[in-house]
Write a protein that holds these residues in place. Structure first.
Motif, short mmCIF file in Angstrom:
data_model
loop_
_atom_site.label_atom_id
_atom_site.label_comp_id
_atom_site.label_asym_id
_atom_site.label_seq_id
_atom_site.Cartn_x
_atom_site.Cartn_y
_atom_site.Cartn_z
N LEU A 177 14.26 3.85 0.74
CA LEU A 177 12.87 4.13 1.08
C LEU A 177 12.48 3.39 2.35
CD1 LEU A 177 10.65 3.87 -2.14
CD2 LEU A 177 11.22 5.89 -0.82
N ALA A 178 11.69 4.02 3.18
CA ALA A 178 11.05 3.32 4.29
C ALA A 178 9.54 3.51 4.12
CB ALA A 178 11.51 3.85 5.63
N VAL A 179 8.78 2.44 4.35
CA VAL A 179 7.37 2.41 3.97
C VAL A 179 6.56 1.78 5.09
CG1 VAL A 179 5.75 1.62 2.21
CG2 VAL A 179 8.11 2.14 1.57
N ILE A 180 5.40 2.35 5.36
CA ILE A 180 4.51 1.70 6.33
C ILE A 180 3.97 0.42 5.71
CG2 ILE A 180 3.86 3.79 7.58
CD1 ILE A 180 1.38 3.97 5.82
N PRO A 181 3.75 -0.60 6.53
CA PRO A 181 3.39 -1.92 5.99
C PRO A 181 2.19 -1.88 5.06
CG PRO A 181 3.85 -2.06 8.33
CD PRO A 181 3.90 -0.62 7.98
N THR A 182 1.21 -1.07 5.39
CA THR A 182 -0.01 -1.07 4.59
C THR A 182 0.17 -0.36 3.25
OG1 THR A 182 -0.68 0.88 5.85
CG2 THR A 182 -1.58 -1.25 6.54
N ALA A 183 1.32 0.25 3.02
CA ALA A 183 1.55 0.91 1.74
C ALA A 183 2.60 0.18 0.92
CB ALA A 183 1.97 2.37 1.96
N LEU A 184 3.02 -0.98 1.39
CA LEU A 184 4.12 -1.68 0.71
C LEU A 184 3.79 -2.01 -0.74
CD1 LEU A 184 5.35 -4.02 3.57
CD2 LEU A 184 6.66 -2.23 2.45
N THR A 185 2.52 -2.31 -1.00
CA THR A 185 2.17 -2.69 -2.37
C THR A 185 2.22 -1.50 -3.32
OG1 THR A 185 -0.18 -2.35 -1.95
CG2 THR A 185 0.70 -4.56 -1.57
N VAL A 186 2.22 -0.29 -2.76
CA VAL A 186 2.23 0.90 -3.61
C VAL A 186 3.64 1.20 -4.14
CG1 VAL A 186 1.64 3.36 -3.68
CG2 VAL A 186 0.30 1.77 -2.29
N VAL A 187 4.63 0.65 -3.44
CA VAL A 187 6.01 0.94 -3.85
C VAL A 187 6.23 0.54 -5.30
CG1 VAL A 187 8.42 0.38 -3.43
CG2 VAL A 187 6.87 0.71 -1.51
N SER A 188 5.62 -0.57 -5.71
CA SER A 188 5.84 -1.02 -7.09
C SER A 188 5.26 -0.02 -8.09
CB SER A 188 5.24 -2.40 -7.29
OG SER A 188 3.87 -2.38 -7.00
N ASP A 189 4.19 0.67 -7.71
CA ASP A 189 3.68 1.72 -8.60
C ASP A 189 4.70 2.83 -8.75
OD1 ASP A 189 0.99 0.72 -9.10
OD2 ASP A 189 0.67 1.05 -6.97
N LEU A 190 5.41 3.06 -7.65
CA LEU A 190 6.38 4.15 -7.65
C LEU A 190 7.63 3.76 -8.46
CD1 LEU A 190 6.20 6.87 -6.23
CD2 LEU A 190 7.40 5.88 -4.29
N THR A 191 8.06 2.54 -8.28
CA THR A 191 9.29 2.12 -8.95
C THR A 191 9.04 1.75 -10.41
OG1 THR A 191 8.92 -0.12 -8.17
CG2 THR A 191 10.36 1.27 -6.85
N ALA A 192 7.82 1.30 -10.71
CA ALA A 192 7.52 0.94 -12.11
C ALA A 192 7.74 2.16 -13.00
CB ALA A 192 6.08 0.46 -12.22
N GLY A 193 8.33 1.95 -14.13
CA GLY A 193 8.60 3.07 -15.02
C GLY A 193 9.85 3.79 -14.60
N PHE A 194 9.96 4.08 -13.30
CA PHE A 194 11.14 4.82 -12.83
C PHE A 194 12.41 4.04 -13.14
CE2 PHE A 194 14.17 6.74 -10.06
CZ PHE A 194 13.75 8.04 -9.90
N THR A 195 12.42 2.77 -12.82
CA THR A 195 13.62 1.97 -13.05
C THR A 195 13.87 1.76 -14.54
OG1 THR A 195 12.22 0.06 -12.65
CG2 THR A 195 13.63 0.78 -10.85
N GLU A 196 12.81 1.77 -15.33
CA GLU A 196 13.02 1.68 -16.78
C GLU A 196 13.73 2.92 -17.30
OE1 GLU A 196 9.52 0.82 -19.06
OE2 GLU A 196 8.92 -0.75 -17.64
N LYS A 197 13.21 4.06 -16.89
CA LYS A 197 13.81 5.32 -17.34
C LYS A 197 15.23 5.48 -16.79
CE LYS A 197 10.14 8.76 -17.93
NZ LYS A 197 9.50 9.86 -17.18
#
Lengths: 296, 296
Positions: free
Chosen positions: A94-114
């Motif tokens: 993934l590549a992310v703009i700096p101001t959206a970096l905190t959103v990545v955890s919303d994306l990965t949360a749950g995903f990595t569990e599944k």
DNA sequence: CCCCTACATAGACAGCGTCTATCAAACCCT
DNA sequence: AGGGTTTGATAGACGCTGTCTATGTAGGGG
């Protein structure tokens, strides 16, 4: 053949035989020979030759488009077969703009569990770099602005709308109530560098409010901005999602910036390659889920 | 890698190791080894193994989709580079439904003048075969019905609307005026075989008119139908464009079939592969030109 | 039950890709 | 202008991989 196309893509990206060879894990003569053979097989010159790399010929440019598709599809094939073999697995780059970096955890949360076998590799890049890397197959997906700048042949999933706040120390005089963009004329500011789209967006809103700013501190990193704000009298402008992680329990405060209530859509960007590989499909589904529950 | 994918596609098409090998110009052990290595590299079984070919595994089916894309794009790359080198050139492999064979000359006329290095290879196939061959990369484009049957991921260019006439010897009693579909109950007919879409269309119109026919002569070839009509008391039903070539100066006559004025769109079908190669783009442009001037 | 068809396996050989070492040209900096 | 550096091309050796022929083996059909 596919290896040669990969080397060709690397050469176009690095614009340098030696670096491209290193990136491909081969020596420079090997890459030189590969490009030469590719040109022989296709019967056209792909690269302007001299004693230096001088860019692609028009045919090279067209060939590059095809090469990217072919190599990308080949990777998709491999990835999908691996997913069939051992479930969803592998890396998502993934590549992310700096101001959206905190959103990545919303994306990965749950995903990595599944999908415990899926690894994420996240890097902070400008929106332009993200589109470049997407084209060059250096990343699998990006998190960036969806409006405002032309996107190529990509699939987009909107996730949230960016809204802006002024961030400063809690004792800053402006923090007592909502602040208009037009109020920021003489406020000392730290902002992202002008090559970043967030900064261009902010510049635009400030200009529309008739304000001209000249920040003393510019950076590509939000952390740098916030640490300056913490230690001095500066203020900065950040999207809510980028700011809130610094606000809890700190000496900082924030107020919404109004008039206008600016808003820019941020979301997931992935190469449009039908059908999607299982991992990418899962990631896009996750992003659509986020957008529905309205994480912003 | 790409060679192996080609062999894999050939195997899926021929459903037989030996024939697939022959089609690829290699020996059977070579193809067997290639498939095995492909399976090793991808880490999945692609083909049900026994002492015989027993079809593709689900993963093989998915892999086949990717393989077709990759191989197709690779051919497009080669073709486009050749076009860049020596202008539009190469072969265009066309498959055409029998009733549209006379339209091919409209398509090639002018095209071959403009592009003398382009060769055409035209074969007569059923509409289902055409879609199959398009998927299997055995042809570059097809001329077939655009409505009525589901098309895959293809680009279509309508060229003309088929309209139907009854064809018989000039002294045939029915030729005095327009004939309704419903009048054909007891007329001895020669028709195309029921596996052909044209025949299914005709059957449908006859059925709607409450008529049940049982042709004594069936064929996949329009020439067979017409030669029977010429030598005996039979009649046949043909699209205008297929019939007119036999009518000029012959002992045959025709009358329009009415009630209803049935019409089915025929046009060019090509794989949807962005961007199109120059030759294919030129062919599609030519087809659009035909459709505009209304060759029907 | 035997034979034939269909695919896999074994071993030999050739071609291609990759490496190290070296060369030639162009650029840069004094 | 000239020496050093950078950049890409070339040469020759080596190993891998793909291809062939010959042969083995397992089902299927008569």
């Amino acid at each position: 053949m596919i290896d040669k196309l990969e080397m060709f893509i690397a050469l176009a990206r690095e614009e340098h035989f030696g670096r491209a060879a290193a990136a491909q894990g081969v020596t420079q003569p090997t890459l030189s020979a590969a490009i030469k053979q590719l040109e022989d097989q296709l019967g056209v010159m792909l690269v302007w030759r001299g004693s230096r790399y001088r860019g692609l010929t028009p045919e090279g440019q067209r060939a590059l488009d095809w090469a990217r598709r072919i190599v990308g599809d080949t990777r998709s094939l491999r990835q999908e077969m691996r997913a069939a073999r051992e479930g969803l697995s592998g890396d998502i780059r993934l590549a992310v703009i700096p101001t959206a970096l905190t959103v990545v955890s919303d994306l990965t949360a749950g995903f990595t569990e599944k999908h415990p076998n899926v690894r994420f590799s996240v890097q902070s890049k400008t929106s332009a770099e993200i589109l470049d890397m997407l084209e060059n197959l250096e990343i699998d997906a990006g998190l960036t602005y969806l409006d405002n700048e032309p996107l190529g042949r990509v699939t987009t999933v909107p996730i949230y709308d960016e809204r802006y706040v002024l961030v400063a120390r809690a004792d800053h005089p402006l923090l007592s109530g909502p602040v208009r963009w037009g109020d920021l004329g003489d406020v000392p500011l730290c902002l992202l560098t002008p090559d970043m789209q967030n900064r261009r967006i902010i510049n635009q809103h400030l200009a529309e409010a008739g304000v001209d700013v000249d920040p003393q501190i510019e950076s590509t990193s939000v952390v740098v901005l916030v640490s300056h704000v913490l230690r001095s009298n500066w203020a900065t402008i950040l999207p809510v999602r980028a700011a809130e992680i610094f606000l809890a329990g700190s000496e900082l405060g924030s107020v919404p910036l109004i008039k206008p209530d600016a808003s820019h859509t941020v979301g997931l960007v992935a190469p449009h390659r039908e059908p999607f590989t299982p991992v990418l499909a899962a990631l896009l589904a996750r992003a659509r889920g986020l957008s529905e529950i309205g994480i912003a």
